[in-house]
Design a protein around this motif. Structure first.
Motif, PDB file in Angstrom:
ATOM      1  N   ALA A  32      -0.203  -9.808   0.688  1.00 32.77           N
ATOM      2  CA  ALA A  32      -0.916  -9.031   1.695  1.00 32.77           C
ATOM      3  C   ALA A  32      -2.259  -9.622   2.070  1.00 32.77           C
ATOM      4  O   ALA A  32      -2.954 -10.246   1.254  1.00 32.77           O
ATOM      5  CB  ALA A  32      -1.103  -7.596   1.203  1.00 32.77           C
ATOM      6  N   GLU A  33      -2.636  -9.368   3.325  1.00 29.20           N
ATOM      7  CA  GLU A  33      -3.917  -9.855   3.850  1.00 29.20           C
ATOM      8  C   GLU A  33      -5.087  -9.177   3.170  1.00 29.20           C
ATOM      9  O   GLU A  33      -6.010  -9.820   2.672  1.00 29.20           O
ATOM     10  CB  GLU A  33      -3.985  -9.609   5.361  1.00 29.20           C
ATOM     11  N   HIS A  34      -5.081  -7.848   3.172  1.00 29.17           N
ATOM     12  CA  HIS A  34      -6.236  -7.077   2.716  1.00 29.17           C
ATOM     13  C   HIS A  34      -6.034  -6.594   1.286  1.00 29.17           C
ATOM     14  O   HIS A  34      -5.242  -5.708   1.023  1.00 29.17           O
ATOM     15  CB  HIS A  34      -6.498  -5.903   3.648  1.00 29.17           C
ATOM     16  N   GLY A  35      -6.748  -7.206   0.386  1.00 29.55           N
ATOM     17  CA  GLY A  35      -6.655  -6.806  -1.018  1.00 29.55           C
ATOM     18  C   GLY A  35      -5.491  -7.414  -1.755  1.00 29.55           C
ATOM     19  O   GLY A  35      -5.197  -7.003  -2.883  1.00 29.55           O
ATOM     20  N   GLY A  36      -4.832  -8.388  -1.157  1.00 28.64           N
ATOM     21  CA  GLY A  36      -3.669  -8.975  -1.808  1.00 28.64           C
ATOM     22  C   GLY A  36      -3.976  -9.616  -3.143  1.00 28.64           C
ATOM     23  O   GLY A  36      -3.115  -9.654  -4.030  1.00 28.64           O
ATOM     24  N   ARG A  44       0.787  -1.228   0.000  1.00 34.25           N
ATOM     25  CA  ARG A  44       0.000   0.000   0.000  1.00 34.25           C
ATOM     26  C   ARG A  44       0.824   1.287   0.000  1.00 34.25           C
ATOM     27  O   ARG A  44       0.246   2.369  -0.018  1.00 34.25           O
ATOM     28  CB  ARG A  44      -0.953   0.013   1.206  1.00 34.25           C
ATOM     29  N   LEU A  45       2.150   1.199   0.011  1.00 33.77           N
ATOM     30  CA  LEU A  45       2.967   2.413   0.027  1.00 33.77           C
ATOM     31  C   LEU A  45       3.771   2.557  -1.256  1.00 33.77           C
ATOM     32  O   LEU A  45       4.127   1.563  -1.896  1.00 33.77           O
ATOM     33  CB  LEU A  45       3.929   2.406   1.222  1.00 33.77           C
ATOM     34  N   HIS A  54     -13.697  -5.229   9.744  1.00 34.45           N
ATOM     35  CA  HIS A  54     -14.006  -4.665  11.066  1.00 34.45           C
ATOM     36  C   HIS A  54     -12.782  -4.049  11.739  1.00 34.45           C
ATOM     37  O   HIS A  54     -12.920  -3.298  12.700  1.00 34.45           O
ATOM     38  CB  HIS A  54     -14.640  -5.725  11.969  1.00 34.45           C
ATOM     39  N   THR A  55     -11.575  -4.319  11.228  1.00 30.87           N
ATOM     40  CA  THR A  55     -10.377  -3.701  11.806  1.00 30.87           C
ATOM     41  C   THR A  55     -10.074  -2.330  11.196  1.00 30.87           C
ATOM     42  O   THR A  55      -9.063  -1.714  11.547  1.00 30.87           O
ATOM     43  CB  THR A  55      -9.148  -4.600  11.600  1.00 30.87           C
ATOM     44  N   VAL A  56     -10.907  -1.849  10.295  1.00 34.10           N
ATOM     45  CA  VAL A  56     -10.634  -0.595   9.599  1.00 34.10           C
ATOM     46  C   VAL A  56     -10.395   0.545  10.597  1.00 34.10           C
ATOM     47  O   VAL A  56     -11.046   0.637  11.641  1.00 34.10           O
ATOM     48  CB  VAL A  56     -11.775  -0.244   8.626  1.00 34.10           C
ATOM     49  N   SER A  57      -9.451   1.410  10.254  1.00 31.42           N
ATOM     50  CA  SER A  57      -9.090   2.526  11.136  1.00 31.42           C
ATOM     51  C   SER A  57      -9.743   3.819  10.665  1.00 31.42           C
ATOM     52  O   SER A  57     -10.019   3.990   9.472  1.00 31.42           O
ATOM     53  CB  SER A  57      -7.561   2.693  11.148  1.00 31.42           C
ATOM     54  N   ALA A  58      -9.955   4.732  11.597  1.00 31.62           N
ATOM     55  CA  ALA A  58     -10.522   6.041  11.266  1.00 31.62           C
ATOM     56  C   ALA A  58      -9.439   7.094  11.113  1.00 31.62           C
ATOM     57  O   ALA A  58      -9.731   8.280  10.956  1.00 31.62           O
ATOM     58  CB  ALA A  58     -11.509   6.472  12.348  1.00 31.62           C
ATOM     59  N   ALA A  59      -8.165   6.683  11.148  1.00 30.69           N
ATOM     60  CA  ALA A  59      -7.052   7.629  11.081  1.00 30.69           C
ATOM     61  C   ALA A  59      -6.119   7.283   9.923  1.00 30.69           C
ATOM     62  O   ALA A  59      -6.074   6.141   9.454  1.00 30.69           O
ATOM     63  CB  ALA A  59      -6.271   7.619  12.392  1.00 30.69           C
ATOM     64  N   ASN A  60      -5.379   8.269   9.461  1.00 29.92           N
ATOM     65  CA  ASN A  60      -4.332   8.045   8.471  1.00 29.92           C
ATOM     66  C   ASN A  60      -3.073   7.527   9.151  1.00 29.92           C
ATOM     67  O   ASN A  60      -2.724   7.980  10.250  1.00 29.92           O
ATOM     68  CB  ASN A  60      -3.993   9.344   7.734  1.00 29.92           C
ATOM     69  N   TRP A 118      -0.305  -0.464  10.768  1.00 32.44           N
ATOM     70  CA  TRP A 118      -0.043  -1.788  10.211  1.00 32.44           C
ATOM     71  C   TRP A 118      -0.728  -1.964   8.860  1.00 32.44           C
ATOM     72  O   TRP A 118      -0.215  -2.634   7.966  1.00 32.44           O
ATOM     73  CB  TRP A 118      -0.466  -2.902  11.170  1.00 32.44           C
ATOM     74  N   GLN A 119      -1.907  -1.334   8.704  1.00 37.03           N
ATOM     75  CA  GLN A 119      -2.648  -1.466   7.444  1.00 37.03           C
ATOM     76  C   GLN A 119      -2.362  -0.317   6.486  1.00 37.03           C
ATOM     77  O   GLN A 119      -2.920  -0.274   5.393  1.00 37.03           O
ATOM     78  CB  GLN A 119      -4.144  -1.576   7.707  1.00 37.03           C
ATOM     79  N   MET A 120      -1.463   0.608   6.896  1.00 35.99           N
ATOM     80  CA  MET A 120      -1.105   1.769   6.083  1.00 35.99           C
ATOM     81  C   MET A 120      -2.372   2.453   5.556  1.00 35.99           C
ATOM     82  O   MET A 120      -2.547   2.707   4.357  1.00 35.99           O
ATOM     83  CB  MET A 120      -0.171   1.370   4.945  1.00 35.99           C
ATOM     84  N   ASN A 121      -3.246   2.742   6.496  1.00 36.28           N
ATOM     85  CA  ASN A 121      -4.563   3.287   6.177  1.00 36.28           C
ATOM     86  C   ASN A 121      -4.453   4.723   5.674  1.00 36.28           C
ATOM     87  O   ASN A 121      -3.873   5.581   6.337  1.00 36.28           O
ATOM     88  CB  ASN A 121      -5.446   3.251   7.434  1.00 36.28           C
ATOM     89  N   ASN A 122      -5.022   4.966   4.502  1.00 40.27           N
ATOM     90  CA  ASN A 122      -5.006   6.305   3.915  1.00 40.27           C
ATOM     91  C   ASN A 122      -6.431   6.654   3.509  1.00 40.27           C
ATOM     92  O   ASN A 122      -6.962   6.130   2.527  1.00 40.27           O
ATOM     93  CB  ASN A 122      -4.071   6.339   2.706  1.00 40.27           C
TER      94      ASN A 122
END
Length: 518
Positions: free
Chosen positions: A72-76, A45-46, A377-383, A361-365
């Protein structure tokens, strides 16, 4: 596939090995304190500039290991990496949906992995490689196609990884279990499988053994001294009734590749989840996140009982700024929780600390058009880039500096016997969300009698026997794990000493009492 001599030399310079006494880690012959951060999605993701931003920050904060998963786990298997590359060539290039040919790694994808690993090495960080996320082997927390549920695929990709990335630490498993349902989906919120028409427990151990065998075979051409790769197992925090608890050594008691023992104490406040859909299975068990001290103690004791004397590490404790059980209606783990768990684990004999943040850990953007937040359900509300400076990242750096600055680093042992007052070492009831880490007064000392230390998580006073120290004159200080400062506690006499911390109260009143022979 030929790696450059520079690439191999750089990796070898950062190699981690086990100290001859079996309890500690070394790198380059010097004490190595494992200060790790979970960056699972870094390869996926980076882009290059973001990788540099992340690694420069973590290096400045003292981190020397980061975790990354190649598949990757999510979207791999639904999103390529930021360069538009998939980890494996597709089985059918003309198909509308990507289905990986796991026997054919994509060189262009791994060129970006090379970049990440090389840049990390340039700032003093080793990438602990997770070849594939565990759900590609066994469907644990959410259903993913089992591309790697067979020995041949695991062996081939393990060998590819070992050949390409020798001398780095490897994490087998990937937040998964050795024993799990036959083709079932586990809904982590409900605590029950949503699809299990014929419940059957499968042992996926042969697949994980094949990953390890492949890594060993792949690295063999790079190792001329007979040494073995650094491989551990990264388990989940849950387990089924009538199966081993998820300690790496319990799941793989006879595996010679297991370099260190490991757990995931996890993120849960519940000791047990409700009964599963099939009544024959019973209640699913979970580690309590704030009982990490007990989990580290068990690993330490296991290593003593079976004579392996492995180092022990909690590979995934509760993440800072992350909701209990990943449920947004619940409170978040605070920096004080991070400190308590980390100090308790170290005083119980751990060889280091692993830190984590849900967004990182999920490099949430939240603004990404190509790789939006994960639908999970582990989705983050922050960058991710906004949470690199949370206080917990500084506090784990304080732990590293404190332990490395002790004299005789390799003779530290846990020892509760020097405490002669109440240590609050009691079982935790099911409804106690604080857990033992927030209550236990714990002790460690130098086995040669040079020093001892006591950690009190909420500032309770205690009585300690200092007679194990070799010296008529003893000097004592109070260390503040928050400010990284010491306060003199004056001279003390050998014998029983009553220690009263400078402050007491919940959350931000933990202290370390340190007594040294002068």
């Amino acid at each position: 596939m030929v790696r450059s001599a520079e690439h191999i030399a750089r990796s070898k310079a950062l190699e981690i090995r086990v100290h001859p006494d079996g309890r500690y880690l070394v790198s380059g012959g010097k004490p190595f304190f494992w200060q790790a951060d979970t960056a699972w999605e870094i390869f996926h993701r980076l882009d290059e500039d973001e990788v540099k931003l992340y690694l420069n920050k973590r290096a400045k904060q003292g981190f020397n290991v980061i975790f990354g998963v190649l598949f990757a786990e999510h979207g791999g298997s639904t999103l390529p990496n930021r360069q538009g590359e998939w980890p494996f060539h597709p089985k059918d290039p003309d198909a509308k949906e990507y289905y990986p040919d796991v026997f054919r790694p994509n060189e262009k994808y791994f060129e970006f992995v090379d970049f990440v690993i090389n840049y990390a090495a340039s700032v003093g960080i080793r990438v602990a490689i997770q070849p594939v996320w565990g759900n590609y082997v066994a469907g644990i927390y959410h259903r993913i196609e089992h591309y790697f549920d067979n020995v041949d695929a695991a062996l081939a990709f393990g060998k590819y990884c070992g050949q390409r990335y020798p001398f780095l630490p490897y994490l087998n498993g990937g937040d998964t279990q050795r024993y799990w349902f036959d083709d079932a989906v586990f809904n982590a919120r409900a605590g029950k499988p949503t699809r299990a028409p014929h419940v059957k427990i499968i042992d996926y151990g042969p697949v994980f053994e094949a990953f390890a065998d492949g890594i060993v075979a792949g690295e063999s051409s790079h190792r001329t001294d007979g040494s073995q790769p650094f491989i551990t197992f990264h388990p989940t925090a849950s387990w089924l009734p009538d199966t081993p608890e998820p300690y790496a050594s319990h799941l793989f008691p006879h595996s010679k590749w297991l370099t260190i023992d490991a757990i995931q104490s996890g993120h849960s406040c519940a000791l047990k989840y409700p009964p599963l859909t099939d009544p024959s299975i019973g209640t699913l068990h979970f580690f309590l996140a704030q009982n990490s001290v007990d989990h580290v103690r068990e690993m330490y004791a296991t290593s003593t009982r079976d004579g392996t004397l492995r180092p022990v590490i909690d590979l995934e404790g509760h993440y800072e700024s992350t909701h209990y059980d990943f449920k947004p209606e619940r409170d978040q783990w605070k920096a004080s929780n991070i400190r308590q768990g980390a100090w308790q684990a170290m005083f119980a004999g751990a060889a280091g600390v692993t830190y984590g943040v849900n967004s990182v850990w999920q490099m949430n953007n939240l603004n990404s058009k190509s790789h939006p937040p994960i639908p999970h359900h582990t989705v983050s509300a922050a960058n991710w880039y906004d949470e690199l400076d949370l206080p917990g990242a500084t506090y784990v750096g304080n732990i590293t500096r404190w332990f490395l600055s002790r004299p005789s680093y390799f003779s530290r042992i846990p020892d509760q016997s020097i405490l002669i007052s109440d240590t609050f070492d009691r079982p935790v009831p099911d409804d106690d969300y604080d857990g033992k880490d927030a209550k236990l007064i714990s002790a460690t000392r130098d086995s040669n009698g040079k020093w001892l230390a006591v950690y009190t998580p909420v500032g309770h006073e205690f009585k300690v026997d200092t007679s194990s120290l070799n010296g008529d004159t003893l000097s004592a200080v109070w260390y503040d794990p928050r400010s990284d400062k010491e306060i003199s506690a004056g001279s003390v006499e050998s014998g029983r000493v009553v220690a009263r911390p400078p402050s007491s109260g919940k959350d931000d009143h933990d202290w370390v009492y340190y007594v040294a022979a002068v």
